[in-house]
Design a protein around this motif. Structure first.
Motif, PDB file in Angstrom:
ATOM      1  N   ALA A  49      28.778  17.843 134.255  1.00  0.00           N
ATOM      2  CA  ALA A  49      28.401  18.178 132.880  1.00  0.00           C
ATOM      3  C   ALA A  49      28.252  16.870 132.108  1.00  0.00           C
ATOM      4  O   ALA A  49      29.241  16.252 131.726  1.00  0.00           O
ATOM      5  N   LEU A  50      27.029  16.436 131.907  1.00  0.00           N
ATOM      6  CA  LEU A  50      26.782  15.103 131.353  1.00  0.00           C
ATOM      7  C   LEU A  50      26.236  15.164 129.930  1.00  0.00           C
ATOM      8  O   LEU A  50      25.646  16.178 129.563  1.00  0.00           O
ATOM      9  N   PRO A  51      26.405  14.107 129.138  1.00  0.00           N
ATOM     10  CA  PRO A  51      27.091  12.864 129.475  1.00  0.00           C
ATOM     11  C   PRO A  51      28.608  13.070 129.496  1.00  0.00           C
ATOM     12  O   PRO A  51      29.122  14.005 128.895  1.00  0.00           O
ATOM     13  N   SER A  52      29.268  12.137 130.171  1.00  0.00           N
ATOM     14  CA  SER A  52      30.693  12.318 130.373  1.00  0.00           C
ATOM     15  C   SER A  52      31.367  10.981 130.666  1.00  0.00           C
ATOM     16  O   SER A  52      30.787  10.116 131.311  1.00  0.00           O
ATOM     17  N   CYS A  53      32.581  10.851 130.143  1.00  0.00           N
ATOM     18  CA  CYS A  53      33.378   9.652 130.406  1.00  0.00           C
ATOM     19  C   CYS A  53      34.689  10.120 131.026  1.00  0.00           C
ATOM     20  O   CYS A  53      35.360  10.992 130.477  1.00  0.00           O
TER      21      CYS A  53
ATOM     22  N   ASP B  62      30.158   1.153 125.291  1.00  0.00           N
ATOM     23  CA  ASP B  62      29.056   0.476 124.594  1.00  0.00           C
ATOM     24  C   ASP B  62      27.865   0.269 125.513  1.00  0.00           C
ATOM     25  O   ASP B  62      26.725   0.616 125.180  1.00  0.00           O
ATOM     26  N   GLU B  63      28.169  -0.321 126.670  1.00  0.00           N
ATOM     27  CA  GLU B  63      27.134  -0.610 127.674  1.00  0.00           C
ATOM     28  C   GLU B  63      26.429   0.669 128.120  1.00  0.00           C
ATOM     29  O   GLU B  63      25.209   0.711 128.234  1.00  0.00           O
ATOM     30  N   ALA B  64      27.227   1.699 128.366  1.00  0.00           N
ATOM     31  CA  ALA B  64      26.672   2.968 128.847  1.00  0.00           C
ATOM     32  C   ALA B  64      25.711   3.536 127.812  1.00  0.00           C
ATOM     33  O   ALA B  64      24.631   4.034 128.144  1.00  0.00           O
ATOM     34  N   GLU B  65      26.101   3.433 126.556  1.00  0.00           N
ATOM     35  CA  GLU B  65      25.243   3.958 125.493  1.00  0.00           C
ATOM     36  C   GLU B  65      23.937   3.164 125.394  1.00  0.00           C
ATOM     37  O   GLU B  65      22.864   3.744 125.224  1.00  0.00           O
ATOM     38  N   LYS B  66      24.073   1.854 125.523  1.00  0.00           N
ATOM     39  CA  LYS B  66      22.883   0.999 125.461  1.00  0.00           C
ATOM     40  C   LYS B  66      21.909   1.319 126.582  1.00  0.00           C
ATOM     41  O   LYS B  66      20.701   1.345 126.409  1.00  0.00           O
ATOM     42  N   ARG B  67      22.464   1.513 127.775  1.00  0.00           N
ATOM     43  CA  ARG B  67      21.614   1.681 128.964  1.00  0.00           C
ATOM     44  C   ARG B  67      21.253   3.128 129.253  1.00  0.00           C
ATOM     45  O   ARG B  67      20.493   3.393 130.173  1.00  0.00           O
ATOM     46  N   GLY B  68      21.858   4.030 128.525  1.00  0.00           N
ATOM     47  CA  GLY B  68      21.612   5.435 128.821  1.00  0.00           C
ATOM     48  C   GLY B  68      22.280   5.917 130.104  1.00  0.00           C
ATOM     49  O   GLY B  68      21.788   6.821 130.778  1.00  0.00           O
ATOM     50  N   SER B  69      23.422   5.316 130.456  1.00  0.00           N
ATOM     51  CA  SER B  69      24.196   5.829 131.602  1.00  0.00           C
ATOM     52  C   SER B  69      24.881   7.114 131.173  1.00  0.00           C
ATOM     53  O   SER B  69      25.492   7.179 130.114  1.00  0.00           O
ATOM     54  N   GLU B  70      24.786   8.123 132.023  1.00  0.00           N
ATOM     55  CA  GLU B  70      25.300   9.433 131.611  1.00  0.00           C
ATOM     56  C   GLU B  70      26.726   9.683 132.055  1.00  0.00           C
ATOM     57  O   GLU B  70      27.388  10.592 131.590  1.00  0.00           O
ATOM     58  N   LEU B  71      27.187   8.847 133.005  1.00  0.00           N
ATOM     59  CA  LEU B  71      28.528   9.080 133.544  1.00  0.00           C
ATOM     60  C   LEU B  71      29.301   7.768 133.584  1.00  0.00           C
ATOM     61  O   LEU B  71      28.888   6.813 134.245  1.00  0.00           O
ATOM     62  N   VAL B  72      30.411   7.713 132.845  1.00  0.00           N
ATOM     63  CA  VAL B  72      31.236   6.511 132.800  1.00  0.00           C
ATOM     64  C   VAL B  72      32.540   6.790 133.541  1.00  0.00           C
ATOM     65  O   VAL B  72      33.246   7.749 133.223  1.00  0.00           O
ATOM     66  N   LEU B  73      32.814   5.961 134.551  1.00  0.00           N
ATOM     67  CA  LEU B  73      34.035   6.147 135.346  1.00  0.00           C
ATOM     68  C   LEU B  73      34.945   4.954 135.088  1.00  0.00           C
ATOM     69  O   LEU B  73      34.565   3.812 135.365  1.00  0.00           O
TER      70      LEU B  73
END
Ligand SMILES: Nc1nc2c(ncn2[C@@H]2O[C@H](COP(=O)(O)OP(=O)(O)O)[C@@H](O)[C@H]2O)c(=O)[nH]1
Ligand SMILES: [Mg+2]
Length: 300
Positions: free
Chosen positions: A94-98, A172-183
């Motif tokens: 279920a994305l986006p997700s951290c 921050d990085e994930a938001e900038k790059r559009g990464s949907e999943l932060v682990l």
């Protein structure tokens, strides 16, 4: 080896004790029910749940006239499966997700982050890994190795950096790059150390506040620790208000029953299970499949 086979193999030691009682001679008598209850307690299910399950099964057996070991095993597997807390949302889908990974040292956090990054990539999801275990230089390196293995970038800071600031940065990085999943991997700590638990609570709170995406806090538990795994789960849940569990090292443990006990007592879903050290040794959790492997429904 198929998904189901590796689970069957992994749980073989947990299953042995249970299998024995179902072949005691076929008589479903008082002794059978007593032995079943004892075996469930010894399989780390906990006294209360073991009693509930064996009482329920006994009633059902009388009501439905269950006689054969096959019928009884299937009924037991179903009853045990009901004890698990169901998952309402899989934070890896279920994305986006951290997701923040917490747990004691050696539980399998770093390995699990690596496995999940690889799983995500294979599904076309863009993950990003954060190394908030800044306590040991080796921990950062280990995560970087997993990053290379899975082909996922790892955001790190140098040893001794504030772990909360790493969380900040990776989001921050994930938001900038559009990464949907932060682990995010965190440093292992003993659940019995209040100071370290408070520090971790701070990391969790900062992350929950900072992230615009939903944050899930996952406890990684090593199944081989048995009852201690339950104590860990209680303490971590108390301090951090956990969202779910990942149970590792289910390959070759005699304590598979602890998985049922933790999910049941703390009302936490199990999101994945670890069944080996390799990158693909992670499985989605299916309660009935798990309890069938635990009980051994079809092997004789
Ligand atoms: N057999 C087995 N070993 C595992 C599993 N998950 C992790 N490990 C091993 O457990 C050890 C500790 O793992 P690590 O990820 O470093 O734990 P961390 O301290 O929580 O980050 C390593 O040797 C891993 O290879 C699993 O599911 N099965
Ligand atoms: Mg680690």
């Amino acid at each position: 080896m198929g998904l189901r086979d590796s689970l069957m193999k992994g749980l073989s030691r947990s299953r042995e004790a249970l299998s024995e009682i179902f072949y005691m001679g076929g008589e479903v008598d008082e002794e059978f029910w007593e032995t079943l209850e004892d075996t469930l307690v010894m399989g780390d299910l906990g006294a209360e749940l073991a009693m509930q399950v064996s009482d329920d099964l006994r009633e059902q057996a009388a009501r439905e006239n269950l006689r054969t070991s096959r019928q009884l095993k299937e009924a037991l597997a179903k009853r045990l499966a009901e004890a698990f807390e169901p998952s309402k949302r899989d934070p890896f889908r279920a994305l986006p997700s951290c997701v923040l990974f917490v747990g004691i040292n050696g539980a399998g956090k770093t390995t699990t982050v690596g496995k999940l990054a690889s799983e995500a990539l294979s599904l076309g999801i863009k993950p990003l890994i954060g190394a908030a275990d800044t306590f040991r230089a080796a921990a950062i390196e280990q995560l970087e190795v997993w990053g290379q293995r899975s082909g996922v970038e790892v955001i790190t800071r140098k040893r001794g950096a504030d772990p909360a600031s790493v969380c900040y940065e990776v989001i921050d990085e994930a938001e900038k790059r559009g990464s949907e999943l932060v682990l995010i991997d965190t440093a292992g700590r003993l659940h019995t150390s209040p100071e370290l638990m408070r520090e971790l609570a701070k990391v969790v709170n900062v992350t929950r506040k900072r992230a615009s995406m939903p944050v899930a806090v996952v406890l990684v538990v090593d199944a081989t620790t048995g009852q201690n795994g339950l104590s860990q789960a209680r303490e971590f849940n108390e301090a951090l208000d956990l969202d779910g569990l990942i149970v590792t090292k289910l390959d070759g443990t005699a304590k598979g029953g602890i998985v049922v006990a933790i999910s049941h007592e703390l009302k936490l879903p199990i999101w994945r299970i670890g069944v080996g050290e390799g990158i693909d040794d992670l499985q989605a959790f299916d309660a009935l499949e798990f309890t069938r492997a635990l009980v051994g429904g079809e092997d004789k």
